[in-house]
Scaffold this active site. Structure first.
Site, mmCIF file in Angstrom:
data_model
loop_
_atom_site.group_PDB
_atom_site.id
_atom_site.type_symbol
_atom_site.label_atom_id
_atom_site.label_comp_id
_atom_site.label_asym_id
_atom_site.label_seq_id
_atom_site.Cartn_x
_atom_site.Cartn_y
_atom_site.Cartn_z
ATOM 1 N N ASP B 25 0.873 -1.177 0.000
ATOM 2 C CA ASP B 25 0.000 0.000 0.000
ATOM 3 C C ASP B 25 0.906 1.221 0.000
ATOM 4 O O ASP B 25 1.499 1.569 1.018
ATOM 5 C CB ASP B 25 -0.894 -0.040 1.252
ATOM 6 C CG ASP B 25 -1.748 1.221 1.403
ATOM 7 O OD1 ASP B 25 -1.676 2.103 0.520
ATOM 8 O OD2 ASP B 25 -2.476 1.316 2.407
ATOM 9 N N LYS B 86 2.772 11.227 -3.431
ATOM 10 C CA LYS B 86 1.720 10.546 -4.182
ATOM 11 C C LYS B 86 0.873 11.578 -4.932
ATOM 12 O O LYS B 86 0.332 11.295 -5.996
ATOM 13 C CB LYS B 86 0.854 9.743 -3.219
ATOM 14 C CG LYS B 86 -0.079 8.766 -3.895
ATOM 15 C CD LYS B 86 -0.710 7.862 -2.871
ATOM 16 C CE LYS B 86 -1.673 6.876 -3.489
ATOM 17 N NZ LYS B 86 -2.250 5.984 -2.470
ATOM 18 N N GLU B 186 -7.348 0.435 -4.572
ATOM 19 C CA GLU B 186 -7.412 0.362 -3.112
ATOM 20 C C GLU B 186 -8.776 -0.095 -2.580
ATOM 21 O O GLU B 186 -8.828 -0.962 -1.700
ATOM 22 C CB GLU B 186 -6.999 1.721 -2.516
ATOM 23 C CG GLU B 186 -5.496 1.935 -2.645
ATOM 24 C CD GLU B 186 -5.053 3.390 -2.556
ATOM 25 O OE1 GLU B 186 -5.883 4.235 -2.193
ATOM 26 O OE2 GLU B 186 -3.882 3.667 -2.854
ATOM 27 N N ASP B 208 -13.301 5.421 0.688
ATOM 28 C CA ASP B 208 -11.875 5.414 1.035
ATOM 29 C C ASP B 208 -11.338 6.839 1.059
ATOM 30 O O ASP B 208 -11.113 7.437 0.010
ATOM 31 C CB ASP B 208 -11.130 4.551 -0.005
ATOM 32 C CG ASP B 208 -9.627 4.461 0.276
ATOM 33 O OD1 ASP B 208 -9.143 5.130 1.208
ATOM 34 O OD2 ASP B 208 -8.949 3.711 -0.446
#
Lengths: 179, 623
Positions: B25, B86, B186, B208
């Site tokens: 992850d 990210k 994800e 999420d």
């Protein structure tokens, strides 16, 4: 790896009868059964060639699924299978009553904006559109079954118009809900 | 030390065919690695027992630090401590500008590359390279813990990541020398971790909210098949924005004379700490203090809720959209799974529960659930579970289109189309003798090219010259199971395939990646010594396990008390050194250990042969 026969029709691929009224549950479970065999995840450790083949075949299965799961696409695919060449851009409808109805529907949507209950107004039009879609769907089935392909094509065209207005209405509803 | 491991007759010592794999992850704030061990997916902690690796890399003049060590450098050396990259993956310099002070770094762009670089003491670094460092650290952590090399990994990405962001993630893995089985969304990973396919057939929503991204996905479960029906979100919306909302509030309250990079970093850290405390407390005290300026204040839950409410509302708007895309209503959703650290915020839970009008699933640790799911899929993809029915079917998150006359986008593949998918289009030439053409591919839902994200320009050339309008050029757009696009083209009459040059709008070109790989060889020495240490640590653990097993079975009968003690001492010394010694020292201690137990090994051999001879199958005595 197994190789799919890319010449078979989408209906044959999923083991369905060539008819407009298909069982969507059967379609979806047939799609999953096929992807369980051909999906690239099943070929992670395979040769490059098999990986490529798997992407191609899984793509084809997905394309077939997309086509059959959407009523407008399904109708047009049935016409193509029967030998009609369809061309989106050059196709128009000369049915003036139908055209007038379309314009009226679009105006009705715009008028919801000033309505006291804009969402209720949208719901009302939504019901109307859904019953229209059903009506043209039945029209398509009748024409297709009688071999009246040109008339069936016109019905599919009308289905497409309704579908577009439906999408516009949904966008409009979201816009209203989001304020 | 193979001699210590003598198998009993009839027992095979052939190594089992398990292939090690891991799920990673790669998060905005923290990253994790997990793997399936003895049928159970577990988070693999580092040697200090830390599971969460802060996604931060510190670039010093002579060394790189990753994770906690880099985090500690953030206050002292903010410009060289790179975090939240990210948000920069697959992004250009204009996007960086839009992020504003979220990224307090010095960005460099030059004409030779589309990828913005951050100026650091080590040199100019791209987000891809920062991510590669994090991936390397996690992979090493995994191999250390598993005691073997990784056959491959599954890396998770937000479902809403576009092609450029996915490609950047793939490139980072390439730089880190990892074999990527698959990029996994994800939300899907979270659904896998909850084992929802086992429990019921039905439609679920996965909400999420991470550090920098928000995803909402609607999935249908059916006998091991996870089918994504629709996905939506915002790849620049998350917990970081909550920190910034608090940060701005602090700055407004404190009214500092001047705010430099260090102070703004300090404010952000204080803001994040306040946010975290407010998940459990009703109010918190905030203190900002440096050499010249200081401020002290208090924020309570209601104030905080007021600051972040617009943010949560935005996520609910996206939920509504995705339900519409899936052609479903709230009532059709049978479960709502909460993922991502930001779902710990009470207001988020409250508003999401109100929206879906139901209880939420949040019993698994929202920080870990994605890595666990990725590990489960990695194990299946590695081929360790040939009987598994698990299959993850995904969709394209954003429509793909090409630029047409007048700067408009013509959709080629619309969003939420199941992938992999291939679509073809036919073009013709408009000039006599034309042998090349250019196609600009964009991703997004809007009509104007300028409102979509530019992915790449494809220069097609090498068609045979024909009169205008005679050529029939078939262009095929393919999206693979990772959501990555490629283009092929061919002139149909002559069957000549086009040469294609891809000019990615925000990604690295193949040449740049090659160069980075070469450059990384320069650092490879560091990596090699780290790897050697791990190998010795693993070897030491094996030796200790073997000697422990041997001592337990026949140590008392084959050894005198002093002999036993001597071996035990060497074993304990080695055990202690696993954590502390360098590779060379560890290797010496392993050798010393082997030397001390030589006689013992010989005695075990003899005993074993004797036993085997009195038994039967000598050919089964494997050494």
């Amino acid at each position: 790896m197994q190789i799919l026969d890319l010449k078979q029709s989408y209906f044959e691929l999923f083991g369905l009868d060539l008819t407009f009224e298909i069982d969507l549950k059967r379609l979806s479970s047939a799609q999953q059964r096929l992807q369980a065999v051909y999906h690239p995840d099943r070929f992670v450790n395979a040769s490059e060639q098999d990986k490529r083949l798997s992407v191609q075949q899984a793509s084809w299965i997905n394309e077939a699924f997309e086509t059959l799961s959407k009523p407008v696409k399904r109708a047009r695919y049935m016409l193509e299978l029967s030998g009609l060449e369809l061309n989106d851009e050059s196709e128009t409808t000369s049915d003036t009553t139908f055209l007038m109805e379309q314009i009226a529907l679009r105006e009705e949507i715009e008028e919801c904006r000033t309505n006291a209950d804009p969402l209720g107004c949208c719901d009302h039009i939504m019901d109307k559109l859904r019953s229209k879609a059903d009506q043209f769907g039945s029209e398509f089935i009748a024409n297709f079954d009688q071999g009246q392909l040109d008339d069936a094509r016109i019905s599919s065209r009308k289905m497409q118009f309704i579908q577009r207005i439906l999408e516009q209405l949904i966008d409009f509803q979201l816009e209203l809900e989001e304020g | 030390m193979a001699l210590l491991q003598i198998s009993e007759p009839g027992q095979s010592t052939a190594p089992h065919q398990h292939r090690y794999s891991a799920g990673i992850d790669l998060g905005t704030t923290n990253s994790l690695v997990a793997s399936v061990r003895s049928g159970q997916a577990v988070i693999l902690a580092d040697i200090n027992g830390e599971a969460l690796l802060p996604s931060i890399v510190h670039y010093g003049t002579d060394r790189k630090l990753v994770g906690k060590a880099a985090q500690e450098m953030q206050l002292v050396d903010p410009l060289n401590s790179i975090s939240s990259v990210k948000r920069l993956m697959g992004r250009g310099i204009e996007d960086v500008k839009q992020l504003g002070d979220v990224m307090p770094y010095i960005f460099i762009t030059d004409k030779t590359s589309n990828v913005p670089r951050i100026q650091t003491a080590t040199g100019n670094i791209s987000a891809i390279e920062v991510s590669a460092e994090i991936l390397k650290t996690l992979a090493l952590q995994a191999e250390q813990s598993l005691g073997d090399n990784l056959a491959g990994v599954v890396i998770t990405v937000p479902a809403y990541f576009d092609d450029a962001q996915r490609q950047a993630t793939r490139d980072a893995a390439k730089l880190a020398n990892l074999n990527v089985f698959r990029l996994l969304n994800e939300p899907t990973a979270a659904a896998v971790a909850y084992g929802l396919d086992q429990k019921h057939d039905g439609v679920i929503a996965v909400y999420d909210l991470g550090g920098g991204t928000f995803d909402i996905s609607i999935l249908r479960m059916n006998k091991g098949v996870f089918e994504v029906l629709a996905t939506g979100g915002d790849s620049a919306l998350g917990g970081d924005d909550m920190d910034h909302a608090i940060g701005e509030w602090i700055l407004a309250q404190a009214n500092f004379q001047s705010v430099d990079a260090r102070l703004s970093r300090q404010v952000l850290i204080a803001a994040r700490a306040a946010k975290e405390k407010l998940t459990k407390q009703d109010r918190v005290q905030i203190t900002i203090e440096n050499d010249e300026q200081q401020w002290q204040g208090r924020i309570d839950r209601d104030q905080f809720d007021g600051l972040i409410q617009p943010l949560v509302k935005k996520t609910l708007m996206l939920c509504r959209r995705v339900l519409r895309d899936a052609n479903l209503s709230k009532q059709d959703i049978s479960e709502v799974v909460m993922v991502g650290g930001s779902t710990r915020v009470p207001l988020v839970n409250q508003m999401v529960a109100e929206f879906f009008q139901r209880d939420l699933m949040s019993e698994l640790d929202p920080d870990r659930v994605v890595a666990i799911g990725a590990a489960i899929q990695a194990d299946v993809l590695a081929g360790n579970k040939p009987d598994s029915e698990m299959l993850l079917l995904d969709v394209l998150p954003l429509s793909l289109g090409i630029e047409t006359m007048g700067g408009l986008s013509e959709k080629i593949i619309s969003r939420n189309t199941p992938i992999p998918v291939t679509r073809a289009q036919e073009f013709t030439t408009y000039k006599d003798g034309q042998t090349s053409m250019s196609i600009h591919v964009v991703q997004g839902e809007r009509e104007l090219i300028s409102d979509c994200r530019s992915l790449a320009r494809f220069e097609l050339s090498g068609f045979p010259p024909m009169t205008a309008g005679a050529a029939r050029i078939k262009v095929s757009y393919q999206v693979d199971a990772d959501g990555l696009m490629s283009v092929r083209a061919e002139e149909k009459k002559s069957g000549v395939a086009a040469d294609i040059v891809v000019k990615p709008s925000y990604g690295l070109s193949d040449r740049e990646i090659e160069k980075m790989l070469r450059d990384s060889m320069d650092y490879a020495r560091d990596d090699i010594s780290a790897r050697m240490l791990i190998e010795q640590q693993v070897e030491a653990k094996r030796v200790i396990e073997a000697i422990d097993a041997a001592l337990a079975s026949d140590g008392d009968s084959l050894l005198s008390k002093p002999e036993f003690r001597k071996i035990k001492q060497a074993r304990d010394k080695l055990q202690k050194e696993i954590q502390t010694a360098c590779a060379d020292k560890l290797k010496k201690s392993i050798r010393a250990m082997e030397k001390v137990s030589e006689t013992y090994v010989a005695r075990r051999m003899n005993a074993s042969v004797k036993q085997a001879l009195t038994g039967k199958q000598i050919n089964q005595v494997k050494i």
